[in-house]
Design a protein around this motif. Structure first.
Motif, PDB file in Angstrom:
ATOM      1  N   HIS A 150      76.934  85.237  12.587  1.00  0.00           N
ATOM      2  CA  HIS A 150      76.457  85.049  11.201  1.00  0.00           C
ATOM      3  C   HIS A 150      77.638  85.059  10.225  1.00  0.00           C
ATOM      4  N   GLN A 151      78.687  84.371  10.622  1.00  0.00           N
ATOM      5  CA  GLN A 151      79.922  84.308   9.856  1.00  0.00           C
ATOM      6  C   GLN A 151      80.194  82.877   9.398  1.00  0.00           C
ATOM      7  N   ALA A 152      79.199  82.000   9.511  1.00  0.00           N
ATOM      8  CA  ALA A 152      79.423  80.574   9.264  1.00  0.00           C
ATOM      9  C   ALA A 152      79.108  80.141   7.841  1.00  0.00           C
ATOM     10  N   SER A 332      77.448  88.296  33.365  1.00  0.00           N
ATOM     11  CA  SER A 332      78.668  89.015  33.731  1.00  0.00           C
ATOM     12  C   SER A 332      78.949  90.149  32.741  1.00  0.00           C
ATOM     13  N   LYS A 333      79.580  91.180  33.243  1.00  0.00           N
ATOM     14  CA  LYS A 333      79.967  92.318  32.397  1.00  0.00           C
ATOM     15  C   LYS A 333      80.886  91.860  31.276  1.00  0.00           C
ATOM     16  N   ARG A 334      81.801  90.966  31.605  1.00  0.00           N
ATOM     17  CA  ARG A 334      82.752  90.459  30.609  1.00  0.00           C
ATOM     18  C   ARG A 334      82.022  89.812  29.431  1.00  0.00           C
ATOM     19  N   THR A 335      81.035  88.975  29.739  1.00  0.00           N
ATOM     20  CA  THR A 335      80.311  88.273  28.681  1.00  0.00           C
ATOM     21  C   THR A 335      79.485  89.242  27.840  1.00  0.00           C
ATOM     22  N   LEU A 336      78.793  90.174  28.485  1.00  0.00           N
ATOM     23  CA  LEU A 336      77.973  91.110  27.712  1.00  0.00           C
ATOM     24  C   LEU A 336      78.829  92.014  26.839  1.00  0.00           C
ATOM     25  N   LYS A 337      79.983  92.422  27.340  1.00  0.00           N
ATOM     26  CA  LYS A 337      80.872  93.232  26.506  1.00  0.00           C
ATOM     27  C   LYS A 337      81.332  92.460  25.284  1.00  0.00           C
ATOM     28  N   GLU A 338      81.597  91.169  25.477  1.00  0.00           N
ATOM     29  CA  GLU A 338      82.037  90.341  24.357  1.00  0.00           C
ATOM     30  C   GLU A 338      80.923  90.148  23.331  1.00  0.00           C
ATOM     31  N   PHE A 339      79.714  89.914  23.793  1.00  0.00           N
ATOM     32  CA  PHE A 339      78.587  89.673  22.891  1.00  0.00           C
ATOM     33  C   PHE A 339      78.169  90.938  22.137  1.00  0.00           C
ATOM     34  N   THR A 340      78.422  92.098  22.715  1.00  0.00           N
ATOM     35  CA  THR A 340      77.953  93.339  22.087  1.00  0.00           C
ATOM     36  C   THR A 340      79.047  94.058  21.305  1.00  0.00           C
ATOM     37  N   ARG A 341      80.204  93.431  21.135  1.00  0.00           N
ATOM     38  CA  ARG A 341      81.234  94.056  20.303  1.00  0.00           C
ATOM     39  C   ARG A 341      81.231  93.435  18.908  1.00  0.00           C
ATOM     40  N   VAL A 342      81.661  94.193  17.921  1.00  0.00           N
ATOM     41  CA  VAL A 342      81.779  93.686  16.542  1.00  0.00           C
ATOM     42  C   VAL A 342      82.831  92.573  16.525  1.00  0.00           C
ATOM     43  N   GLN A 343      82.499  91.449  15.901  1.00  0.00           N
ATOM     44  CA  GLN A 343      83.361  90.270  15.950  1.00  0.00           C
ATOM     45  C   GLN A 343      84.314  90.155  14.758  1.00  0.00           C
ATOM     46  N   TYR A 344      83.835  90.480  13.572  1.00  0.00           N
ATOM     47  CA  TYR A 344      84.640  90.269  12.366  1.00  0.00           C
ATOM     48  C   TYR A 344      84.657  91.520  11.485  1.00  0.00           C
ATOM     49  N   PRO A 345      85.137  92.646  12.007  1.00  0.00           N
ATOM     50  CA  PRO A 345      85.133  93.873  11.192  1.00  0.00           C
ATOM     51  C   PRO A 345      86.016  93.752   9.953  1.00  0.00           C
ATOM     52  N   ASP A 348      84.134  92.856   6.952  1.00  0.00           N
ATOM     53  CA  ASP A 348      83.010  93.753   6.680  1.00  0.00           C
ATOM     54  C   ASP A 348      81.718  93.220   7.294  1.00  0.00           C
ATOM     55  N   ASN A 349      81.857  92.611   8.470  1.00  0.00           N
ATOM     56  CA  ASN A 349      80.729  92.057   9.206  1.00  0.00           C
ATOM     57  C   ASN A 349      80.511  92.924  10.445  1.00  0.00           C
ATOM     58  N   ARG A 350      79.367  93.592  10.531  1.00  0.00           N
ATOM     59  CA  ARG A 350      79.098  94.515  11.623  1.00  0.00           C
ATOM     60  C   ARG A 350      78.561  93.834  12.875  1.00  0.00           C
ATOM     61  N   ARG A 351      78.208  92.555  12.791  1.00  0.00           N
ATOM     62  CA  ARG A 351      77.458  91.915  13.855  1.00  0.00           C
ATOM     63  C   ARG A 351      78.277  91.667  15.108  1.00  0.00           C
TER      64      ARG A 351
END
Length: 437
Positions: A150-152, A332-345, A348-351
């Motif tokens: 949601h950074q677009a 994969s663990k790699r993909t889920l870890k990537e999807f569940t981490r904050v992308q743009y801290p 000030d984007n928590r998603r």
């Protein structure tokens, strides 16, 4: 034919698992969720009090709560009634309209699997997968990562219902009829049939929608209306069938479904949502509440999915296990870890990617300000739905939280569930109990 379908499904599913094993992300030896209810007076008393207060305050007519801890369902109870007439009690096997929880329960597992298979690149331009954007100067360079986080800068929502209604509230004849035909083949309610070409108009309006030049967090569900078509294009299968075959059926989550009335699900077990005075002219039950998903025939990526609490618990447990459930690896663990981490801290984007996350300063806030609750770990993730649904997984505390309600009954203007902090308060009961014991 049924045997052939099952054989083909087994081959495809086994091939998928084999591919994951080959990439070093094979199945883990975790078990399925087991029922192990804890009967603690302090928990029961506090939850009962919160639920009673919520129902008396008309936050919702009824609700249910499921909590899993350490791979066991320790709490699952229903409260109140399906509507305020107090006739039909809520039951644990009732089916709920998930609203925006569809984004992480329908769209996201498919997207994550396609990322694993190299068919979607998070840092590629979204226009690689949605060709019309190649010709839109303001959209052609937006990445998949920006979309999912949601950074677009996309518009939050477009009310497509405005395109099918006249000023006097009646339907435009060229878009909606009361009888099914070859041209009007998309059923949106009991006796309402949409022109099958209307979805193209929806796509065009999304393609032409405004983009904010400023890159900052702005929640938008528009592209989740596009993802089902993208998933179909990349897999060669309808979106609905793809998620059913690859996730819901092997998870044993058989009650995940779009358009439950088409699946002959008992209507008395489907929780009603809003009394719609504008579009359906009736209270909505068994049909998706979200109007945009409805205009797409009830199958969408932004909303439309129905499920029980048990189904949601299995899916969220799989996510919390970083992609495994019942000895099978789905993502994969790699993909889920990537999807569940904050992308743009830094913005000030928590998603995360598709997933909601705690506020960046969440541990310092009180219960009235925190989201979803001050006690959750910063590694936790989940999503809420407009109809009053909410799911959350906390890997650090090994806890899954599923809350289902129809807070939009009888009207979406009812905000008591938020104003009274019902869901954060319920979460707090369990976090405090386990932190103290």
């Amino acid at each position: 034919m049924k045997i052939l379908f099952l054989s083909l499904f087994t081959v495809c599913f086994t091939a998928s698992l084999s591919a994951q094993i080959d990439c070093g992300c094979g199945p883990a030896a975790d078990s399925t969720l087991q029922y192990a209810p804890i009967n603690k007076e302090e928990i029961n008393k506090q939850v009962d009090s919160i639920m009673k207060f919520a129902i008396q305050s008309h936050a919702f007519p009824g609700a249910q709560l499921l909590v899993a801890k350490d791979n066991e369902i320790i709490y699952h109870r229903s409260f109140g009634f399906q509507t305020y007439d107090s006739i039909t009690p809520v039951e644990n096997n009732d089916l709920y309209d998930l609203a925006s929880v569809t984004k992480i329960a329908g769209t996201l597992p498919a997207v994550m699997k396609l990322v694993d298979e190299g068919k979607i690149n998070l840092d590629a331009k979204f226009s690689r997968y949605w060709k019309p954007w190649k010709h839109r100067k303001d959209k052609r360079d937006i990445t998949v990562r920006e979309i999912l986080a949601h950074q677009a800068g996309l518009e939050p929502y477009i009310v497509f219902l405005n395109d099918v209604l006249k000023k006097n509230g009646k339907f435009k004849h060229r878009f909606i009829r009361d009888k099914k035909s070859r041209r009007f083949s998309v059923q949106t309610y009991n006796d309402l049939y949409m022109n099958k070409r209307f979805v193209r108009k929806m796509y065009r309006k999304i393609n032409r929608s405004h983009i904010s030049p400023e890159k900052k967090y702005k929640y938008s569900g528009l592209t989740f209306l596009l993802f089902p078509k993208i998933i179909e294009n990349l897999t060669g299968e309808p979106y609905e069938l793809y998620v059913q075959e690859n996730f819901y059926t092997p998870l044993g989550a058989e009650n995940f479904m779009f358009n439950p009335l088409e699946h002959d699900f008992p209507i008395e077990q489907i929780i009603p949502t809003e009394e719609d005075s504008v579009y359906r002219k009736n209270y909505v039950r068994g049909w998706v509440h979200d109007e945009n998903a409805s205009l797409m025939g009830g199958v969408s990526g932004n909303a439309g999915l129905f499920a029980t609490a048990d189904d949601l618990a299995k899916l969220m447990q799989m996510y919390m296990n970083m992609g495994t459930y019942g000895g099978h690896r789905y993502i994969s663990k790699r993909t889920l870890k990537e999807f569940t981490r904050v992308q743009y801290p830094e913005n000030d984007n928590r998603r995360g990617l598709g997933f909601d996350k705690p506020l960046l300063n969440n541990p310092t806030l009180d219960i009235a300000e925190a989201s979803p609750n001050p006690e959750v770990s910063m590694n936790s993730f989940g999503h809420s739905g407009f109809t009053g649904t909410f799911v959350w997984a906390d890997p650090d505390n090994k806890m899954v939280f599923v809350f289902l309600s129809n807070r939009v009954y009888p009207t979406r203007n009812n905000t008591a569930i938020y104003d009274l902090h019902i869901r954060p308060s319920l979460m707090q009961v369990f976090y405090r109990y386990f932190n103290e014991n």
